[in-house]
Design a protein around this motif. Structure first.
Motif, PDB file in Angstrom:
ATOM      1  N   ASP A   8       7.500   6.107   7.445  1.00 41.08           N
ATOM      2  CA  ASP A   8       8.902   5.851   7.057  1.00 41.08           C
ATOM      3  C   ASP A   8       9.573   4.937   8.076  1.00 41.08           C
ATOM      4  O   ASP A   8      10.303   4.015   7.702  1.00 41.08           O
ATOM      5  N   ARG A   9       9.333   5.198   9.341  1.00 38.81           N
ATOM      6  CA  ARG A   9       9.946   4.360  10.395  1.00 38.81           C
ATOM      7  C   ARG A   9       9.441   2.922  10.307  1.00 38.81           C
ATOM      8  O   ARG A   9      10.210   1.979  10.485  1.00 38.81           O
ATOM      9  N   LEU A  10       8.154   2.749  10.011  1.00 38.98           N
ATOM     10  CA  LEU A  10       7.610   1.395   9.866  1.00 38.98           C
ATOM     11  C   LEU A  10       8.304   0.659   8.725  1.00 38.98           C
ATOM     12  O   LEU A  10       8.649  -0.515   8.846  1.00 38.98           O
ATOM     13  N   ALA A  11       8.513   1.369   7.623  1.00 41.76           N
ATOM     14  CA  ALA A  11       9.156   0.754   6.448  1.00 41.76           C
ATOM     15  C   ALA A  11      10.606   0.378   6.732  1.00 41.76           C
ATOM     16  O   ALA A  11      11.150  -0.528   6.110  1.00 41.76           O
ATOM     17  N   GLN A  12      11.238   1.085   7.670  1.00 44.84           N
ATOM     18  CA  GLN A  12      12.654   0.831   7.963  1.00 44.84           C
ATOM     19  C   GLN A  12      12.868  -0.276   9.006  1.00 44.84           C
ATOM     20  O   GLN A  12      14.003  -0.670   9.260  1.00 44.84           O
ATOM     21  N   LEU A  13      11.783  -0.788   9.576  1.00 44.90           N
ATOM     22  CA  LEU A  13      11.932  -1.859  10.560  1.00 44.90           C
ATOM     23  C   LEU A  13      12.469  -3.115   9.875  1.00 44.90           C
ATOM     24  O   LEU A  13      12.131  -3.396   8.726  1.00 44.90           O
ATOM     25  N   GLN A 155      -0.134   2.937  18.866  1.00 41.16           N
ATOM     26  CA  GLN A 155       0.768   2.629  17.749  1.00 41.16           C
ATOM     27  C   GLN A 155       2.083   3.396  17.864  1.00 41.16           C
ATOM     28  O   GLN A 155       3.141   2.879  17.507  1.00 41.16           O
ATOM     29  N   SER A 156       2.025   4.599  18.372  1.00 41.42           N
ATOM     30  CA  SER A 156       3.246   5.391  18.559  1.00 41.42           C
ATOM     31  C   SER A 156       4.148   4.752  19.617  1.00 41.42           C
ATOM     32  O   SER A 156       5.358   4.579  19.414  1.00 41.42           O
ATOM     33  N   ALA A 157       3.541   4.350  20.746  1.00 38.29           N
ATOM     34  CA  ALA A 157       4.304   3.689  21.811  1.00 38.29           C
ATOM     35  C   ALA A 157       4.852   2.353  21.314  1.00 38.29           C
ATOM     36  O   ALA A 157       5.992   1.976  21.610  1.00 38.29           O
ATOM     37  N   LEU A 158       4.041   1.645  20.543  1.00 38.78           N
ATOM     38  CA  LEU A 158       4.457   0.353  19.991  1.00 38.78           C
ATOM     39  C   LEU A 158       5.648   0.522  19.055  1.00 38.78           C
ATOM     40  O   LEU A 158       6.624  -0.232  19.127  1.00 38.78           O
ATOM     41  N   ASP A 160       7.879   2.909  19.047  1.00 40.96           N
ATOM     42  CA  ASP A 160       9.073   3.223  19.844  1.00 40.96           C
ATOM     43  C   ASP A 160       9.652   1.968  20.489  1.00 40.96           C
ATOM     44  O   ASP A 160      10.864   1.754  20.476  1.00 40.96           O
ATOM     45  N   LEU A 161       8.765   1.135  21.022  1.00 41.42           N
ATOM     46  CA  LEU A 161       9.209  -0.085  21.709  1.00 41.42           C
ATOM     47  C   LEU A 161       9.838  -1.075  20.726  1.00 41.42           C
ATOM     48  O   LEU A 161      10.896  -1.645  21.003  1.00 41.42           O
ATOM     49  N   VAL A 162       9.193  -1.263  19.584  1.00 42.18           N
ATOM     50  CA  VAL A 162       9.714  -2.197  18.572  1.00 42.18           C
ATOM     51  C   VAL A 162      11.037  -1.693  18.017  1.00 42.18           C
ATOM     52  O   VAL A 162      11.966  -2.473  17.785  1.00 42.18           O
ATOM     53  N   ALA A 174       7.891  -6.848  27.504  1.00 40.19           N
ATOM     54  CA  ALA A 174       7.339  -5.484  27.619  1.00 40.19           C
ATOM     55  C   ALA A 174       6.381  -5.205  26.461  1.00 40.19           C
ATOM     56  O   ALA A 174       5.324  -4.594  26.641  1.00 40.19           O
ATOM     57  N   LEU A 175       6.759  -5.685  25.296  1.00 38.19           N
ATOM     58  CA  LEU A 175       5.927  -5.526  24.104  1.00 38.19           C
ATOM     59  C   LEU A 175       4.596  -6.271  24.278  1.00 38.19           C
ATOM     60  O   LEU A 175       3.534  -5.736  23.977  1.00 38.19           O
ATOM     61  N   LYS A 176       4.683  -7.485  24.827  1.00 38.61           N
ATOM     62  CA  LYS A 176       3.473  -8.289  25.023  1.00 38.61           C
ATOM     63  C   LYS A 176       2.556  -7.626  26.053  1.00 38.61           C
ATOM     64  O   LYS A 176       1.336  -7.575  25.864  1.00 38.61           O
ATOM     65  N   THR A 177       3.137  -7.108  27.122  1.00 42.37           N
ATOM     66  CA  THR A 177       2.343  -6.435  28.160  1.00 42.37           C
ATOM     67  C   THR A 177       1.599  -5.240  27.559  1.00 42.37           C
ATOM     68  O   THR A 177       0.400  -5.046  27.819  1.00 42.37           O
TER      69      THR A 177
END
Length: 194
Positions: A8-13, A155-158, A160-162, A174-177
């Motif tokens: 659901d969170r992915l769809a809401q991005l 993927q979970s950390a990603l 949260d960051l996105v 930070a995302l690239k690192t």
């Protein structure tokens, strides 16, 4: 294997966040593609790296004008045909290309499903790699595998960051690192030359 809540969170991005999610997965999967190119002496690695750099440049400096429609056409020449290669490595390379296609879609004609498709492709790549190594396993056994645990944690950390990325350069750096992941791919592959 992401939770329904994560899906659901992915769809809401937003479209921008979808593209960042896809880009980070692409970056992390890139050693799979590059190693395949080295193994079969396919000279696509420089073009692939250049495209990856353009994606990051566009993310970091949104005002930069990059014709991703033209880049997408050029990219089609970089996609390996599985029937042309008698080796497993073509499949992780192809998965990497699928995620690149998700990224192109997110940038050019977002449907809002690109991040979820990229997420599933990356996880499926890990699962097929493990199946090749260990044969069929129960879901419980699969979830115990270190590569699966790393993939889920990444993927979970990603996500949260996105989710928190407001597009500023520090957030994208930070995302690239995170995505570069010390040069280690989702399959645990690392290129010495990175």
């Amino acid at each position: 294997m992401l939770t329904p809540c994560d899906i659901d969170r992915l769809a809401q991005l937003s479209a921008k966040q979808q593209s960042l999610y896809c880009l980070a997965l692409l970056q992390r999967m890139s050693p799979n593609y590059l190693l395949f190119c080295q193994a079969v002496e396919l000279e696509h690695d420089a073009d692939f790296k250049k495209l990856l750099a353009l994606f990051w440049e566009s993310a970091m400096y949104p005002k930069t004008r990059i014709n991703f429609s033209a880049q997408r056409e050029r990219f089609e020449d970089l996609i390996p045909e599985p029937q042309d290669y008698d080796m497993y490595g073509v499949y992780p390379a192809l998965d990497c290309c699928v995620v690149a296609e998700c990224l192109f879609s997110a940038l050019l004609e977002s449907t809002g499903q690109e991040a979820e498709q990229a997420s599933q492709t990356s996880l499926a790549s890990v699962l097929s790699f493990l199946e090749l190594q260990f044969g069929e396993q129960s879901e419980a056994e699969i979830m115990q595998q270190e590569l699966v645990q790393h993939e889920m944690a990444f993927q979970s950390a990603l996500l949260d960051l996105v989710d928190q990325a407001d597009g500023d350069k520090n957030a994208i750096q930070a995302l690239k690192t995170l995505a570069v992941n010390h040069g280690v791919s989702n399959l645990g592959i690392c290129l010495e030359s990175n």
